[in-house]
Scaffold this active site. Structure first.
Site, PDB file in Angstrom:
ATOM      1  N   PRO A 144       4.605   0.228  -4.002  1.00 13.95           N
ATOM      2  CA  PRO A 144       3.929   1.432  -5.014  1.00 13.95           C
ATOM      3  C   PRO A 144       4.488   2.283  -5.184  1.00 13.95           C
ATOM      4  CG  PRO A 144       2.378   0.149  -3.221  1.00 13.95           C
ATOM      5  CD  PRO A 144       4.008  -0.008  -3.262  1.00 13.95           C
ATOM      6  N   LYS A 153       1.151  -0.887   0.110  1.00 15.75           N
ATOM      7  CA  LYS A 153      -0.147   0.216  -0.027  1.00 15.75           C
ATOM      8  C   LYS A 153       0.430   0.546   0.321  1.00 15.75           C
ATOM      9  CE  LYS A 153      -3.805  -2.155   2.824  1.00 15.75           C
ATOM     10  NZ  LYS A 153      -4.518  -2.332   4.213  1.00 15.75           N
ATOM     11  N   HIS A 154       0.724   2.485  -0.511  1.00 19.09           N
ATOM     12  CA  HIS A 154       1.204   3.400  -0.528  1.00 19.09           C
ATOM     13  C   HIS A 154       1.468   4.111   1.189  1.00 19.09           C
ATOM     14  CE1 HIS A 154       1.231   4.376  -5.103  1.00 19.09           C
ATOM     15  NE2 HIS A 154      -0.486   3.789  -4.713  1.00 19.09           N
ATOM     16  N   GLU A 155       2.463   4.785   1.626  1.00 18.36           N
ATOM     17  CA  GLU A 155       2.195   5.843   2.398  1.00 18.36           C
ATOM     18  C   GLU A 155       1.620   6.666   2.377  1.00 18.36           C
ATOM     19  OE1 GLU A 155       4.377   5.317   5.443  1.00 18.36           O
ATOM     20  OE2 GLU A 155       5.466   4.253   4.247  1.00 18.36           O
ATOM     21  N   SER A 156       1.442   6.961   4.163  1.00 17.64           N
ATOM     22  CA  SER A 156       0.318   7.763   4.080  1.00 17.64           C
ATOM     23  C   SER A 156       0.952   8.823   4.870  1.00 17.64           C
ATOM     24  CB  SER A 156       0.363   7.644   6.241  1.00 17.64           C
ATOM     25  OG  SER A 156      -0.497   6.024   6.248  1.00 17.64           O
TER      26      SER A 156
END
Length: 580
Positions: free
Chosen positions: A225, A214-217
């Site tokens: 990603p 998942k993308h880093e926040s």
């Protein structure tokens, strides 16, 4: 699952938590734990679900007076069952202890990845073994005879002199012109593009619901990603240098090439807005909240600027430059391009750090929400978010940014927004430089590889300076949502190194054909749009028995991704390539 057992008397406890990935965040309230019932000797209890993606800091304090009783840092495991027992050790000193007990151990959520890896390695081993066996003449002849006995008979008859079969079979089904073009094409570029695309498809389909897919926040770690789209932009710049040079050498006028550039950019932007649009969940052609920015839109605009810039200064003949510094022949003749790129970057820096944003500090680069101790909840993205909201409107932006997961930001923010497009142009320009290197030093692999290494080192040093080798404390942190300049230099550094490795393996040593990534790399637009359009249709998606199972998600996502590789291979064999 966390069960909190409170053996303390009134007034009760408040349980709050803060994620280890949340920089300078406020604690978030989880539950009120009632006091124990002394008459029944029954502790107060409360159950909560806790995050297992990152380490958590749990804070227990009194519901009256906010006196902190204990603070615990722990990384909970998936599907584990835990108890937190709060009790008094000594009635005289009123010392409180908080003991974390594992009632049921967490599962090993990485076993499905190991199993999938072994399956794919087994398939690869079978393919390699089959390829080696096919090099043995008796085995190859037997296979051809079993697969196509009629063709084998015609071949035998032809060898015996049959008069009507001399041209009935073509042993090389590939036209001479197409195979010649394939030999001249750098397979490493298509392999690089295909590798990035295949991983992007897998991640977009869910990545097995693993947190590292998942993308880093916001700031920080470069998960899979975070690098994929940037590599796509980089290799697009590389392809621009090769394609424009080829068209001009074949005699196309610059006006004709410019019309093609404008048309291609227009089609990419149109496809992004109309076909690939995540806001369609509100209904077909919902213009009121149609997302204007997007991946294809950014690719289209970036392509327009970089291709037009290269067309303006490129030469049909990329021979040796007769200047004072021949070693810089891929840089010095194009000094106006560098001035343009530096001017663009200056604009980005000025807007990012000097533009006044209402109710936000100047130069703010944070996520808003509960970040920065909740001081700027509506400042997500600083100037970048403000410009998009001002020019596009909140309803025409991405509504669920990754910052909302950890930082609980509520403002719309578009990671493919206007200000970040400036730095995507810079990223494509670095890719353009890689393309120029392959043109100017054609048939000189040592020169190409040495320059790739030099560019990788230079960009890596720039990134280290900008970030101070820190996740949060640098001058300009690495941030994929903002497309910060440190993100661009870091991703370009990695792209040069990765392209170097693939170029060495595929085009120099020819140890690897580029398969299977070569095939989707040669049909990248079709695969990207297709995987978005058919994402929710069988066989790319089906109803699961257990939606919480990594194994089921991983199986579904890997099958869907593999299907697109197979589709691209079939199209490659049939010589069907969708070009814009």
């Amino acid at each position: 699952l966390l069960l909190v057992r409170n053996e303390l008397p009134a007034p009760g406890l408040n349980l709050a938590a803060r994620s280890g990935s949340c920089h300078q965040c406020l604690y978030q309230f989880l539950a009120f734990v009632p006091p124990s019932n002394e008459s029944l000797r029954k502790p107060g209890t409360a159950s909560v679900m806790v995050d297992t993606q990152h380490p958590l800091t749990l804070l227990l304090n009194s519901s009256v007076g906010d006196r902190d009783l204990c603070k615990i840092q722990y990384h909970f495991g998936e599907f584990g069952n835990y108890s937190l027992v709060v009790k008094t050790l000594s009635t005289s000193t009123q010392t409180v202890s908080c003991d974390l007990i594992i009632n049921e151990g967490p599962i090993n959520s990485y076993l499905p990845i190991l199993f999938a890896f072994l399956v794919y390695m087994g398939i690869l081993a079978i393919l390699i073994a089959g390829r080696l066996l096919m090099k043995i003449d008796p085995v190859r002849n037997w296979v051809y005879k079993k697969l196509n006995p009629r063709a084998t008979d015609r071949m035998i008859n032809s060898e015996l002199g049959s008069p009507n079969t001399t041209d009935s079979i073509n042993c090389d089904p590939t036209p001479q012109s197409w195979s010649a073009g394939s030999r001249q094409r750098l397979r490493s570029l298509d392999t690089f593009r295909g590798l990035s695309l295949v991983i992007m498809v897998f991640v977009n389909y869910g990545g097995g619901k693993y947190w590292f897919f998942k993308h880093e926040s916001w700031n920080g770690k470069l998960h899979f990603p975070s690098a994929l789209f940037s590599r796509f932009v980089f290799i697009m710049g590389t392809s621009i240098a090769l394609a424009l040079g080829s068209m001009l050498r074949w005699g196309s006028s610059k006006w004709k090439v410019l019309r093609k550039i404008i048309w291609r950019s227009f089609v990419l932007i149109l496809l992004g807005i109309i076909v690939v649009n995540p806001n369609y969940c509100s209904g077909p052609l919902s213009w009121d909240n149609l997302r204007i920015p997007g991946v294809l839109q950014r690719l289209g605009f970036t392509y327009l600027v970089v291709a037009a810039l290269e067309l303006l200064f490129t030469r049909a003949d990329s021979g040796t430059w007769e200047g004072r510094f021949p070693a810089l022949q891929d840089i010095l003749p194009y000094w106006p391009q560098w001035i343009f790129i530096l001017a663009l970057e200056t604009i980005w820096l000025c807007l990012t750090f000097l533009l006044p944003v209402p109710d936000c500090p100047r130069g703010y680069l944070g996520p808003g929400g509960i970040g920065d101790f909740g001081k700027y909840p509506n400042c997500t993205g600083g100037a970048a978010g403000y410009i998009d909201r001002l020019l596009l409107g909140e309803k025409h932006m991405y509504q669920h940014p990754s910052s909302g997961v950890t930082y609980l930001s509520t403002m719309p923010y578009d990671p493919e927004g206007i200000l970040g497009t400036i730095n995507s142009i810079v990223m494509a320009f670095f890719g353009l430089q890689a393309g120029k290197i392959t043109l100017f030093y054609k048939d000189q692999p040592k020169q190409i590889m040495s320059r790739f290494i030099i560019w990788g080192i230079v960009l890596g040093v720039i990134s280290a300076i900008l970030t101070k080798c820190s996740k949060e404390e640098g001058f300009i942190p690495i941030n994929k949502n903002l497309w910060s300049i440190s993100y661009v230099t870091t991703m370009s550094c990695f792209a040069f190194i990765l392209l170097l490795l693939i170029y060495y393996l595929v085009d120099v040593k020819k140890w690897w054909s580029g398969a299977p990534f070569l095939y989707p790399g040669m049909n990248s637009i079709l695969v990207y749009i297709g995987h978005q359009v058919f994402a929710n249709y069988f066989p790319f998606k089906w109803k699961m028995q257990d939606s919480q199972s990594h194994a089921e998600h991983l199986t579904q996502n890997l099958i869907a991704t593999t299907l697109w590789v197979i589709i691209s291979y079939i199209l490659y064999r049939k010589r069907i390539f969708w070009k814009i």
